[in-house]
Design a protein around this motif. Structure first.
Motif, PDB file in Angstrom:
ATOM      1  N   LEU A  94       0.839  -1.193   0.000  1.00  0.00           N
ATOM      2  CA  LEU A  94       0.000   0.000   0.000  1.00  0.00           C
ATOM      3  C   LEU A  94       0.876   1.245   0.000  1.00  0.00           C
ATOM      4  O   LEU A  94       1.849   1.324   0.753  1.00  0.00           O
ATOM      5  N   ILE A  95       0.518   2.199  -0.868  1.00  0.00           N
ATOM      6  CA  ILE A  95       1.097   3.535  -0.802  1.00  0.00           C
ATOM      7  C   ILE A  95      -0.038   4.492  -0.465  1.00  0.00           C
ATOM      8  O   ILE A  95      -1.040   4.564  -1.185  1.00  0.00           O
ATOM      9  N   TRP A  96       0.141   5.190   0.656  1.00  0.00           N
ATOM     10  CA  TRP A  96      -0.892   6.077   1.180  1.00  0.00           C
ATOM     11  C   TRP A  96      -0.580   7.514   0.765  1.00  0.00           C
ATOM     12  O   TRP A  96       0.516   8.006   0.991  1.00  0.00           O
ATOM     13  N   VAL A  97      -1.565   8.181   0.176  1.00  0.00           N
ATOM     14  CA  VAL A  97      -1.401   9.550  -0.302  1.00  0.00           C
ATOM     15  C   VAL A  97      -2.377  10.451   0.440  1.00  0.00           C
ATOM     16  O   VAL A  97      -3.547  10.076   0.637  1.00  0.00           O
ATOM     17  N   GLU A  98      -1.897  11.614   0.852  1.00  0.00           N
ATOM     18  CA  GLU A  98      -2.769  12.638   1.428  1.00  0.00           C
ATOM     19  C   GLU A  98      -2.457  13.944   0.703  1.00  0.00           C
ATOM     20  O   GLU A  98      -1.384  14.505   0.883  1.00  0.00           O
ATOM     21  N   THR A  99      -3.386  14.388  -0.136  1.00  0.00           N
ATOM     22  CA  THR A  99      -3.123  15.609  -0.908  1.00  0.00           C
ATOM     23  C   THR A  99      -4.412  16.375  -1.146  1.00  0.00           C
ATOM     24  O   THR A  99      -5.398  15.797  -1.579  1.00  0.00           O
ATOM     25  N   PRO A 100      -4.435  17.679  -0.798  1.00  0.00           N
ATOM     26  CA  PRO A 100      -3.436  18.430  -0.059  1.00  0.00           C
ATOM     27  C   PRO A 100      -3.221  17.832   1.330  1.00  0.00           C
ATOM     28  O   PRO A 100      -4.114  17.219   1.903  1.00  0.00           O
ATOM     29  N   SER A 101      -2.007  18.039   1.875  1.00  0.00           N
ATOM     30  CA  SER A 101      -1.676  17.471   3.178  1.00  0.00           C
ATOM     31  C   SER A 101      -2.145  18.401   4.301  1.00  0.00           C
ATOM     32  O   SER A 101      -2.431  19.568   4.084  1.00  0.00           O
ATOM     33  N   ASN A 102      -2.174  17.823   5.486  1.00  0.00           N
ATOM     34  CA  ASN A 102      -2.667  18.545   6.656  1.00  0.00           C
ATOM     35  C   ASN A 102      -1.537  18.685   7.676  1.00  0.00           C
ATOM     36  O   ASN A 102      -1.024  17.655   8.142  1.00  0.00           O
ATOM     37  N   PRO A 103      -1.089  19.877   8.040  1.00  0.00           N
ATOM     38  CA  PRO A 103      -1.697  21.179   7.780  1.00  0.00           C
ATOM     39  C   PRO A 103      -0.932  22.063   6.790  1.00  0.00           C
ATOM     40  O   PRO A 103      -1.305  23.207   6.574  1.00  0.00           O
ATOM     41  N   MET A 104       0.153  21.543   6.202  1.00  0.00           N
ATOM     42  CA  MET A 104       1.021  22.383   5.374  1.00  0.00           C
ATOM     43  C   MET A 104       0.546  22.489   3.930  1.00  0.00           C
ATOM     44  O   MET A 104       1.121  23.236   3.143  1.00  0.00           O
ATOM     45  N   LEU A 105      -0.489  21.727   3.578  1.00  0.00           N
ATOM     46  CA  LEU A 105      -1.111  21.804   2.258  1.00  0.00           C
ATOM     47  C   LEU A 105      -0.113  21.538   1.133  1.00  0.00           C
ATOM     48  O   LEU A 105      -0.135  22.180   0.081  1.00  0.00           O
ATOM     49  N   ARG A 106       0.750  20.551   1.364  1.00  0.00           N
ATOM     50  CA  ARG A 106       1.660  20.110   0.315  1.00  0.00           C
ATOM     51  C   ARG A 106       0.886  19.254  -0.685  1.00  0.00           C
ATOM     52  O   ARG A 106      -0.123  18.629  -0.354  1.00  0.00           O
ATOM     53  N   LEU A 111       3.775   4.272  -9.626  1.00  0.00           N
ATOM     54  CA  LEU A 111       4.814   3.592  -8.854  1.00  0.00           C
ATOM     55  C   LEU A 111       4.229   2.434  -8.048  1.00  0.00           C
ATOM     56  O   LEU A 111       4.831   1.353  -7.960  1.00  0.00           O
ATOM     57  N   ALA A 112       3.065   2.655  -7.445  1.00  0.00           N
ATOM     58  CA  ALA A 112       2.414   1.599  -6.667  1.00  0.00           C
ATOM     59  C   ALA A 112       2.101   0.398  -7.545  1.00  0.00           C
ATOM     60  O   ALA A 112       2.389  -0.753  -7.177  1.00  0.00           O
ATOM     61  N   HIS A 113       1.557   0.649  -8.708  1.00  0.00           N
ATOM     62  CA  HIS A 113       1.153  -0.455  -9.578  1.00  0.00           C
ATOM     63  C   HIS A 113       2.355  -1.211 -10.130  1.00  0.00           C
ATOM     64  O   HIS A 113       2.304  -2.435 -10.302  1.00  0.00           O
ATOM     65  N   GLN A 114       3.451  -0.500 -10.404  1.00  0.00           N
ATOM     66  CA  GLN A 114       4.674  -1.173 -10.835  1.00  0.00           C
ATOM     67  C   GLN A 114       5.189  -2.142  -9.776  1.00  0.00           C
ATOM     68  O   GLN A 114       5.807  -3.164 -10.093  1.00  0.00           O
ATOM     69  N   ALA A 115       4.915  -1.817  -8.509  1.00  0.00           N
ATOM     70  CA  ALA A 115       5.374  -2.655  -7.401  1.00  0.00           C
ATOM     71  C   ALA A 115       4.333  -3.684  -6.973  1.00  0.00           C
ATOM     72  O   ALA A 115       4.557  -4.425  -6.007  1.00  0.00           O
ATOM     73  N   GLY A 116       3.191  -3.720  -7.641  1.00  0.00           N
ATOM     74  CA  GLY A 116       2.129  -4.633  -7.252  1.00  0.00           C
ATOM     75  C   GLY A 116       1.401  -4.209  -5.999  1.00  0.00           C
ATOM     76  O   GLY A 116       0.810  -5.034  -5.287  1.00  0.00           O
ATOM     77  N   ALA A 117       1.430  -2.920  -5.709  1.00  0.00           N
ATOM     78  CA  ALA A 117       0.781  -2.382  -4.507  1.00  0.00           C
ATOM     79  C   ALA A 117      -0.440  -1.562  -4.887  1.00  0.00           C
ATOM     80  O   ALA A 117      -0.646  -1.216  -6.056  1.00  0.00           O
ATOM     81  N   ARG A 118      -1.237  -1.234  -3.892  1.00  0.00           N
ATOM     82  CA  ARG A 118      -2.388  -0.366  -4.081  1.00  0.00           C
ATOM     83  C   ARG A 118      -2.029   1.062  -3.691  1.00  0.00           C
ATOM     84  O   ARG A 118      -1.223   1.280  -2.791  1.00  0.00           O
ATOM     85  N   CYS A 119      -2.675   2.016  -4.337  1.00  0.00           N
ATOM     86  CA  CYS A 119      -2.543   3.422  -3.984  1.00  0.00           C
ATOM     87  C   CYS A 119      -3.905   3.902  -3.499  1.00  0.00           C
ATOM     88  O   CYS A 119      -4.899   3.826  -4.238  1.00  0.00           O
ATOM     89  N   ILE A 120      -3.949   4.355  -2.260  1.00  0.00           N
ATOM     90  CA  ILE A 120      -5.183   4.892  -1.688  1.00  0.00           C
ATOM     91  C   ILE A 120      -4.929   6.327  -1.260  1.00  0.00           C
ATOM     92  O   ILE A 120      -3.913   6.633  -0.637  1.00  0.00           O
ATOM     93  N   CYS A 121      -5.853   7.204  -1.610  1.00  0.00           N
ATOM     94  CA  CYS A 121      -5.684   8.641  -1.393  1.00  0.00           C
ATOM     95  C   CYS A 121      -6.725   9.158  -0.406  1.00  0.00           C
ATOM     96  O   CYS A 121      -7.919   8.907  -0.575  1.00  0.00           O
ATOM     97  N   ASP A 122      -6.254   9.862   0.602  1.00  0.00           N
ATOM     98  CA  ASP A 122      -7.159  10.582   1.496  1.00  0.00           C
ATOM     99  C   ASP A 122      -7.638  11.822   0.746  1.00  0.00           C
ATOM    100  O   ASP A 122      -6.873  12.747   0.503  1.00  0.00           O
ATOM    101  N   ASN A 123      -8.915  11.818   0.391  1.00  0.00           N
ATOM    102  CA  ASN A 123      -9.487  12.898  -0.419  1.00  0.00           C
ATOM    103  C   ASN A 123     -10.394  13.802   0.401  1.00  0.00           C
ATOM    104  O   ASN A 123     -11.231  14.513  -0.144  1.00  0.00           O
ATOM    105  N   THR A 124     -10.212  13.779   1.730  1.00  0.00           N
ATOM    106  CA  THR A 124     -11.073  14.544   2.623  1.00  0.00           C
ATOM    107  C   THR A 124     -11.043  16.035   2.313  1.00  0.00           C
ATOM    108  O   THR A 124     -12.094  16.695   2.258  1.00  0.00           O
ATOM    109  N   MET A 125      -9.851  16.590   2.124  1.00  0.00           N
ATOM    110  CA  MET A 125      -9.734  18.040   1.943  1.00  0.00           C
ATOM    111  C   MET A 125     -10.286  18.496   0.603  1.00  0.00           C
ATOM    112  O   MET A 125     -10.896  19.564   0.507  1.00  0.00           O
ATOM    113  N   ALA A 126     -10.061  17.711  -0.432  1.00  0.00           N
ATOM    114  CA  ALA A 126     -10.464  18.146  -1.774  1.00  0.00           C
ATOM    115  C   ALA A 126     -11.906  17.768  -2.098  1.00  0.00           C
ATOM    116  O   ALA A 126     -12.610  18.531  -2.775  1.00  0.00           O
TER     117      ALA A 126
END
Length: 381
Positions: free
Chosen positions: A138-150, A160-175
């Protein structure tokens, strides 16, 4: 169907018993069986399924463009379930800058289950690539990030996750899916603290996971939801679905107001730095402009004069409310480092603003008087 229309109609059905347009609230914990022992109406027990929860799950899945959704008692419970769905020994790559509640969950609780974590600068794809191991799942993504909004490039990290056979899950709360749709950018799933913008009224707590595919991982996650029991209640499901109907229009105003406030702060002599991806000076602006329609309702800024100055500003506001969270109609201000506690990497002079639905000129005037009063106090002999 466009997002504004989906938000109004997804998960919505006319009540067959009464013709009610607004969905009824189904508080029953159990449902009648037929004489032959079957469940002809499809419902057994509210932990297993409930019409209000199903309606919300259907609606959020439609907005995100996903095939499966599960609603939980909180955003943290939703993330908890995702981690529980991984096998012991799995490795997770996560951002260094991560919502502090999840950072604690990852570091202090999930490691006891045999999971391991690498925390990297998620804005740098090369750093992510170097952190990937054979056991990464698993690769965990948070974008924009909290609290620096990176800003993280979702497409590149998902690849990159799929090349490694992993899942990519994104925290989409802010957007929210109104401003950003990670599944269309390559992510395998999204998670929401529905307490925030999805509910939109600061009166309901919940979490939702949406997955791109109805596959074995989705079935495993649903099994954890039902058997583990951290389900969203019927009433909170009803409240959040009600909030969802106005989400596109609320997000537009949150974003427009935040852009006005960020632009004002960027020119203020008492402000050291403004963190808002809508500003051309933001280091992630180009990526944000590519993957977001607008830039969201959160603004962070650093006050000249350090921690004392930041607290003085927060203490001088009249319209902003000093409180945690975001996503409601009211504007909030918060000193994040003191909330996050020891070990935080958040600058001590940083204040996070959750910009609400008030008139932006009123918000700007309030911040201006607070900044001027705080700076005057600090400079007084």
């Amino acid at each position: 169907m466009r997002l504004e229309t989906l938000a109004v109609h997804a998960g919505s059905r006319i009540d067959p018993a009464t013709g009610a347009v607004a969905p009824p609230l189904y508080l029953s914990t159990t449902f009648e069986r037929a004489a032959d022992g079957s469940y002809p109406r499809g419902y057994i027990y509210t932990r297993h399924s409930n019409p209000n929860r199903e309606a919300l799950e259907e609606a959020v899945a439609a907005l995100e463009g996903g095939a499966a959704a599960m609603a939980f008692a909180s955003g943290s419970a939703a993330v908890f379930a995702i981690l529980q769905a991984l096998a012991p020994g799995a490795h997770v790559v996560a951002p260094k800058e991560l919502y502090h509640g999840l950072a604690r969950l990852f570091r202090e609780i999930a490691t006891a289950w045999g999971l391991s974590f690498s925390f990297v600068d998620m804005t740098d794809p090369s750093a992510v690539a170097l952190a990937i191991r054979p056991e990464t799942r698993l690769i965990w993504v948070e974008t924009p990030s909290n609290p620096m909004l990176r800003i993280t490039d979702i497409s590149r990290i998902a690849a990159l996750a799929h090349q490694a056979g992993a899942r990519c899950i994104c925290d989409n709360t802010m957007a929210t899916p109104i401003l950003q749709r990670p599944l269309t950018l390559g992510a395998d799933g999204v998670v929401h603290s529905a307490t925030k913008y999805l509910g939109g009224h600061s009166d309901a707590m919940g979490g939702v996971v949406v997955l791109k595919e109805e596959d074995h991982f989705a079935r495993r996650l649903r099994e954890i939801q039902i058997t583990g029991g951290a389900i969203l209640s019927p009433f909170e499901s009803w409240l959040i679905l009600r909030g969802l109907r106005t989400l596109p229009y609320r997000m537009r105003v949150h974003s427009e107001n935040a852009m006005r406030v960020a632009s004002f702060l960027a020119q203020h002599p008492a402000v050291e730095t403004v963190h808002y991806p809508g500003l051309p000076t933001h280091p992630g602006h180009v990526v944000a402009a590519r993957q977001m329609d607008l830039f969201g309702g959160l603004v962070s800024f650093q006050v000249r004069g350090g921690r004392e100055a930041a607290f003085r500003v927060a203490g001088q506001v009249r319209l902003f409310i000093r409180a945690t969270s975001f996503g409601g109609p009211e504007s909030l201000i918060e000193h994040r480092a003191s909330v996050e506690g020891p070990g935080t990497a958040t600058p001590d002079n940083l204040l996070r603003l959750a910009i609400g639905l008030e008139h932006p000129d009123d918000l700007i005037e309030d911040l201006d008087q607070a900044l001027r009063a705080a700076v005057s106090d600090i400079r007084a002999p």
